[in-house]
Design a protein around this motif. Sequence first.
Motif, PDB file in Angstrom:
ATOM      1  N   UNK A 216       0.832  -1.307  -0.153  1.00  0.00           N
ATOM      2  CA  UNK A 216      -0.030   0.103  -0.012  1.00  0.00           C
ATOM      3  C   UNK A 216       0.927   1.272   0.003  1.00  0.00           C
ATOM      4  N   UNK A 217       1.790   1.333   0.843  1.00  0.00           N
ATOM      5  CA  UNK A 217       2.718   2.473   0.973  1.00  0.00           C
ATOM      6  C   UNK A 217       3.536   2.560  -0.439  1.00  0.00           C
ATOM      7  N   UNK A 218       4.096   1.676  -0.980  1.00  0.00           N
ATOM      8  CA  UNK A 218       4.889   1.591  -2.210  1.00  0.00           C
ATOM      9  C   UNK A 218       4.035   2.131  -3.350  1.00  0.00           C
ATOM     10  N   UNK A 219       2.497   1.832  -3.307  1.00  0.00           N
ATOM     11  CA  UNK A 219       1.770   2.299  -4.293  1.00  0.00           C
ATOM     12  C   UNK A 219       1.312   3.740  -4.217  1.00  0.00           C
ATOM     13  N   UNK A 220       1.098   4.236  -2.971  1.00  0.00           N
ATOM     14  CA  UNK A 220       1.058   5.418  -2.408  1.00  0.00           C
ATOM     15  C   UNK A 220       1.980   6.224  -2.845  1.00  0.00           C
ATOM     16  N   UNK A 221       3.285   5.880  -2.634  1.00  0.00           N
ATOM     17  CA  UNK A 221       4.391   6.846  -2.931  1.00  0.00           C
ATOM     18  C   UNK A 221       4.512   6.897  -4.589  1.00  0.00           C
ATOM     19  N   UNK A 222       4.193   5.693  -5.460  1.00  0.00           N
ATOM     20  CA  UNK A 222       4.163   5.733  -6.541  1.00  0.00           C
ATOM     21  C   UNK A 222       3.229   6.697  -7.263  1.00  0.00           C
TER      22      UNK A 222
ATOM     23  N   UNK B 163      -2.851  -4.841 -16.687  1.00  0.00           N
ATOM     24  CA  UNK B 163      -3.287  -3.892 -17.802  1.00  0.00           C
ATOM     25  C   UNK B 163      -3.399  -2.342 -17.391  1.00  0.00           C
ATOM     26  N   UNK B 164      -3.794  -2.161 -16.278  1.00  0.00           N
ATOM     27  CA  UNK B 164      -3.888  -0.760 -15.996  1.00  0.00           C
ATOM     28  C   UNK B 164      -2.504  -0.123 -15.872  1.00  0.00           C
ATOM     29  N   UNK B 165      -1.459  -0.709 -15.150  1.00  0.00           N
ATOM     30  CA  UNK B 165      -0.256  -0.255 -15.280  1.00  0.00           C
ATOM     31  C   UNK B 165       0.446   0.040 -16.769  1.00  0.00           C
TER      32      UNK B 165
ATOM     33  N   UNK C 299      -3.606   9.161 -15.834  1.00  0.00           N
ATOM     34  CA  UNK C 299      -2.919   7.859 -15.924  1.00  0.00           C
ATOM     35  C   UNK C 299      -2.364   7.410 -14.547  1.00  0.00           C
ATOM     36  N   UNK C 300      -2.050   8.537 -13.584  1.00  0.00           N
ATOM     37  CA  UNK C 300      -1.450   8.165 -12.296  1.00  0.00           C
ATOM     38  C   UNK C 300      -2.738   7.688 -11.521  1.00  0.00           C
ATOM     39  N   UNK C 301      -3.949   8.363 -11.747  1.00  0.00           N
ATOM     40  CA  UNK C 301      -5.038   7.825 -10.815  1.00  0.00           C
ATOM     41  C   UNK C 301      -5.877   6.484 -11.409  1.00  0.00           C
TER      42      UNK C 301
END
Length: 118
Positions: A4-10, A74-76, A115-117
């Motif tokens: 979760x934290x890595x995704x939030x930072x990315x 696919x989203x990435x 894209x980021x969201x």
Amino acid sequence: MSGFYLTLIATLLAGIGARDQVALALLVRAQGARPMALVTAIAISLASAALAAWAASFVLPMLVPRARLVLAAMALALAGAESLFLSPARRAPAEPTRSLFALGVVLAAHQLTDAARF
């Protein structure tokens, strides 16, 4: 929890200089500082985050774990392609409106298709 934290930072790093931020910065540069523009941007951001959380809570139970992985990949891929090929417009609006509703509509459209969201 570390995922979760890595995704939030990315997401935070990928969102720097996104289309909605550039649109708001250009509008403020053209019209001057307006506190209600910032309040509108924060409200639209909270609303789009709530909509994304609701959509995820609706879709997630329908997917098996392998399908979740494929959907995430696919989203990435789509978000990365958009980030590579589309850049935010860096020109000032020709005729900026002072309407907070119009600003809200533009910011919501940018945030829902960013894209980021995604």
